[in-house]
Write a protein that holds these residues in place. Structure first.
Motif, PDB file in Angstrom:
ATOM      1  N   VAL A 153      45.584   8.083  33.541  1.00 38.78           N
ATOM      2  CA  VAL A 153      44.644   7.290  32.746  1.00 38.78           C
ATOM      3  C   VAL A 153      45.359   6.105  32.109  1.00 38.78           C
ATOM      4  O   VAL A 153      44.852   4.975  32.105  1.00 38.78           O
ATOM      5  N   PHE A 154      46.551   6.356  31.579  1.00 42.00           N
ATOM      6  CA  PHE A 154      47.326   5.292  30.944  1.00 42.00           C
ATOM      7  C   PHE A 154      47.630   4.162  31.929  1.00 42.00           C
ATOM      8  O   PHE A 154      47.557   2.973  31.571  1.00 42.00           O
ATOM      9  N   SER A 155      47.967   4.510  33.162  1.00 40.15           N
ATOM     10  CA  SER A 155      48.302   3.476  34.155  1.00 40.15           C
ATOM     11  C   SER A 155      47.108   2.565  34.428  1.00 40.15           C
ATOM     12  O   SER A 155      47.275   1.361  34.671  1.00 40.15           O
ATOM     13  N   LYS A 156      45.902   3.112  34.371  1.00 39.31           N
ATOM     14  CA  LYS A 156      44.702   2.292  34.570  1.00 39.31           C
ATOM     15  C   LYS A 156      44.423   1.417  33.353  1.00 39.31           C
ATOM     16  O   LYS A 156      43.999   0.264  33.486  1.00 39.31           O
ATOM     17  N   LEU A 157      44.669   1.960  32.165  1.00 42.62           N
ATOM     18  CA  LEU A 157      44.531   1.149  30.955  1.00 42.62           C
ATOM     19  C   LEU A 157      45.540   0.009  30.947  1.00 42.62           C
ATOM     20  O   LEU A 157      45.248  -1.102  30.494  1.00 42.62           O
ATOM     21  N   LEU A 158      46.721   0.287  31.470  1.00 42.18           N
ATOM     22  CA  LEU A 158      47.801  -0.701  31.495  1.00 42.18           C
ATOM     23  C   LEU A 158      47.457  -1.899  32.379  1.00 42.18           C
ATOM     24  O   LEU A 158      47.925  -3.018  32.132  1.00 42.18           O
TER      25      LEU A 158
ATOM     26  N   ASN B  10      49.689  -4.546  26.409  1.00 43.24           N
ATOM     27  CA  ASN B  10      50.205  -4.371  25.054  1.00 43.24           C
ATOM     28  C   ASN B  10      50.123  -2.915  24.589  1.00 43.24           C
ATOM     29  O   ASN B  10      49.806  -2.625  23.442  1.00 43.24           O
ATOM     30  N   ILE B  11      50.390  -1.984  25.496  1.00 44.11           N
ATOM     31  CA  ILE B  11      50.359  -0.560  25.152  1.00 44.11           C
ATOM     32  C   ILE B  11      51.607   0.124  25.693  1.00 44.11           C
ATOM     33  O   ILE B  11      52.250  -0.352  26.633  1.00 44.11           O
ATOM     34  N   HIS B  12      51.952   1.246  25.067  1.00 51.05           N
ATOM     35  CA  HIS B  12      53.128   2.021  25.477  1.00 51.05           C
ATOM     36  C   HIS B  12      52.810   3.499  25.289  1.00 51.05           C
ATOM     37  O   HIS B  12      52.097   3.879  24.350  1.00 51.05           O
ATOM     38  N   LEU B  13      53.329   4.322  26.177  1.00 48.41           N
ATOM     39  CA  LEU B  13      53.105   5.770  26.112  1.00 48.41           C
ATOM     40  C   LEU B  13      54.419   6.489  25.866  1.00 48.41           C
ATOM     41  O   LEU B  13      55.429   6.198  26.518  1.00 48.41           O
ATOM     42  N   VAL B  14      54.400   7.436  24.924  1.00 48.76           N
ATOM     43  CA  VAL B  14      55.571   8.258  24.625  1.00 48.76           C
ATOM     44  C   VAL B  14      55.228   9.721  24.892  1.00 48.76           C
ATOM     45  O   VAL B  14      54.228  10.237  24.383  1.00 48.76           O
TER      46      VAL B  14
ATOM     47  N   LEU C 175      41.698  -0.794  21.268  1.00 50.39           N
ATOM     48  CA  LEU C 175      41.190  -2.133  20.945  1.00 50.39           C
ATOM     49  C   LEU C 175      40.748  -2.283  19.493  1.00 50.39           C
ATOM     50  O   LEU C 175      40.737  -3.399  18.966  1.00 50.39           O
ATOM     51  N   GLU C 176      40.391  -1.173  18.834  1.00 49.74           N
ATOM     52  CA  GLU C 176      39.794  -1.272  17.498  1.00 49.74           C
ATOM     53  C   GLU C 176      40.696  -0.634  16.440  1.00 49.74           C
ATOM     54  O   GLU C 176      40.665   0.576  16.213  1.00 49.74           O
ATOM     55  N   GLU C 177      41.487  -1.459  15.780  1.00 46.43           N
ATOM     56  CA  GLU C 177      42.415  -0.967  14.762  1.00 46.43           C
ATOM     57  C   GLU C 177      41.677  -0.327  13.586  1.00 46.43           C
ATOM     58  O   GLU C 177      42.115   0.701  13.048  1.00 46.43           O
ATOM     59  N   LYS C 178      40.555  -0.908  13.178  1.00 47.42           N
ATOM     60  CA  LYS C 178      39.789  -0.345  12.057  1.00 47.42           C
ATOM     61  C   LYS C 178      39.291   1.062  12.384  1.00 47.42           C
ATOM     62  O   LYS C 178      39.290   1.948  11.530  1.00 47.42           O
ATOM     63  N   GLU C 179      38.878   1.262  13.625  1.00 50.53           N
ATOM     64  CA  GLU C 179      38.419   2.585  14.051  1.00 50.53           C
ATOM     65  C   GLU C 179      39.575   3.581  14.022  1.00 50.53           C
ATOM     66  O   GLU C 179      39.410   4.728  13.595  1.00 50.53           O
TER      67      GLU C 179
END
Length: 373
Positions: A219-224, A229-233, A338-342
């Motif tokens: 799933v992460f690879s598709k989001l990427l 601007n994302i990273h997975l640990v 995408l939504e920091e407030k959320e």
């Protein structure tokens, strides 16, 4: 029974630091430091993944640790008799502590505790189911089930499983307590991993059959592809070498090594402050300590909908996922990315729920009621 001034034996399978062991050690430390109990911690399987366990014991001030030979191990003929003799001898050895109670963690230690507690002089023990657990299905397990005073599970799902598996009626559900000690410092392992300014997703779980890191990576690879601007640990020890190697191979083949960090022998609190979103995708859970740690660090959580997770987050929590529904996983992760407030709103709700409902004081009160019933 009340716990003040008691002599208590904790029986673990091994000195590794998984969720069950973290609960056990924090419970033991509270009993020792706050209720003046004498604590003795026993294990019977030697492993190579003990560094974090011993560090946790040192931090909590627990030093009465003893590793015994496995009393459930036997070969050749008369295996049942050999096991019963070994358990009897362990019970004799435990008598020197004059214990009031033996508290096992996981199914196999429960077998041992149930069959030796009277020999040790302890007044009570119980069967302690902890979620993704192992059943022997042999004669000694059947005998232990018949002799068990009562059964305890840390999730509704686990309680139902025990009742179905063993055809028992006397089962109790006791939720975990929070072991989170929130740390505020900038000196974390991830600060030099090239993730500054990125939205960081994390899954803290040992690499085992029931943990589904591969689904998260897919799933992460598709989001990427849509958002760089994302990273997975991924944080966890390679308890299942085959599973761990599959994860590494997938990352290498799909050229994801710059976007995914794998950490071993790493404390959760060294990583949690670096995360923006906590994730746990799995086939089975009790009441996962990882989810409680995410909550303690005010993280929004995307998690498989197990009963234990529902007990923690509430039935109306909107970021539960179905392991087989990739579209649902993508949509929920993308919304939080995408939504920091959320993220902040859900994270604060999770934190308040943890503080209001899952303290160690409430855990001890609930267990005391069960022991006295």
């Amino acid at each position: 029974m009340i716990f003040q001034n008691k002599k208590i034996i904790f029986l673990l399978k091994s000195f590794t630091l998984g969720g069950a062991e973290k609960q056990a050690l924090n419970f033991a430390a509270y009993l020792q430091n706050e209720l003046n109990c004498s604590i003795f911690i026993y294990s019977y399987i030697k492993t190579n993944e003990s560094k974090l366990f011993y560090e946790e014991c040192e931090k909590l001030g627990l030093n009465n640790l003893r590793l015994e030979k496995n009393p459930l191990s036997a070969s050749g003929n008369f295996k049942y008799i050999k096991r019963r003799i070994k358990i009897f001898l362990l019970g004799i050895k435990l008598r020197k502590h004059n214990p009031d109670i033996i508290i096992p963690y996981l199914n196999p230690p429960s077998i041992i505790a149930v069959l030796c507690y009277k020999i040790s002089g302890a007044k009570i023990t119980f069967w302690h189911h902890r979620g993704a657990d192992y059943y022997r299905g042999d004669y000694i397990e059947k005998i232990a089930v018949k002799k068990t005073p009562f059964f305890l599970a840390n999730s509704i799902e686990g309680k139902k499983e025990l009742e179905s598996k063993f055809k028992i009626k006397k089962g109790y559900f006791l939720p975990n307590f929070s072991t989170v000690n929130k740390i505020n410092t900038n000196n974390f392992l991830l600060k030099n991993k090239g993730i500054k300014g990125k939205v960081v997703l994390g899954m803290i779980a040992h690499f085992r059959e029931e943990k589904l890191q591969i689904i998260l990576i897919e799933v992460f690879s598709k989001l990427l592809q849509k958002n760089k601007n994302i990273h997975l640990v991924l944080v966890g020890d390679a308890l299942d070498k085959k599973k761990f190697n599959e994860v590494k191979k997938y990352i290498f083949i799909n050229n994801l090594k710059d976007s995914i960090t794998i950490l071993h022998n790493t404390k959760a609190e060294d990583v949690l402050p670096c995360l923006d979103i906590g994730v746990l995708i799995s086939l089975k859970e009790g009441m996962p300590n990882t989810v409680m740690e995410y909550m303690g660090y005010s993280l929004p959580i995307v998690v498989t909908k197990h009963d234990g997770c529902v007990s923690l987050l509430g039935s109306n929590y909107k970021y539960f996922i179905d392991n087989k529904n990739e579209v649902d996983q993508l949509n929920k992760l993308e919304k939080l990315i995408l939504e920091e407030k959320e993220r902040k709103k859900i994270g604060e709700q999770n934190y308040m729920s943890l503080q209001n409902n899952f303290t160690i004081e409430k855990y001890i009160n609930r267990l005391t009621v069960i022991l006295n019933s």
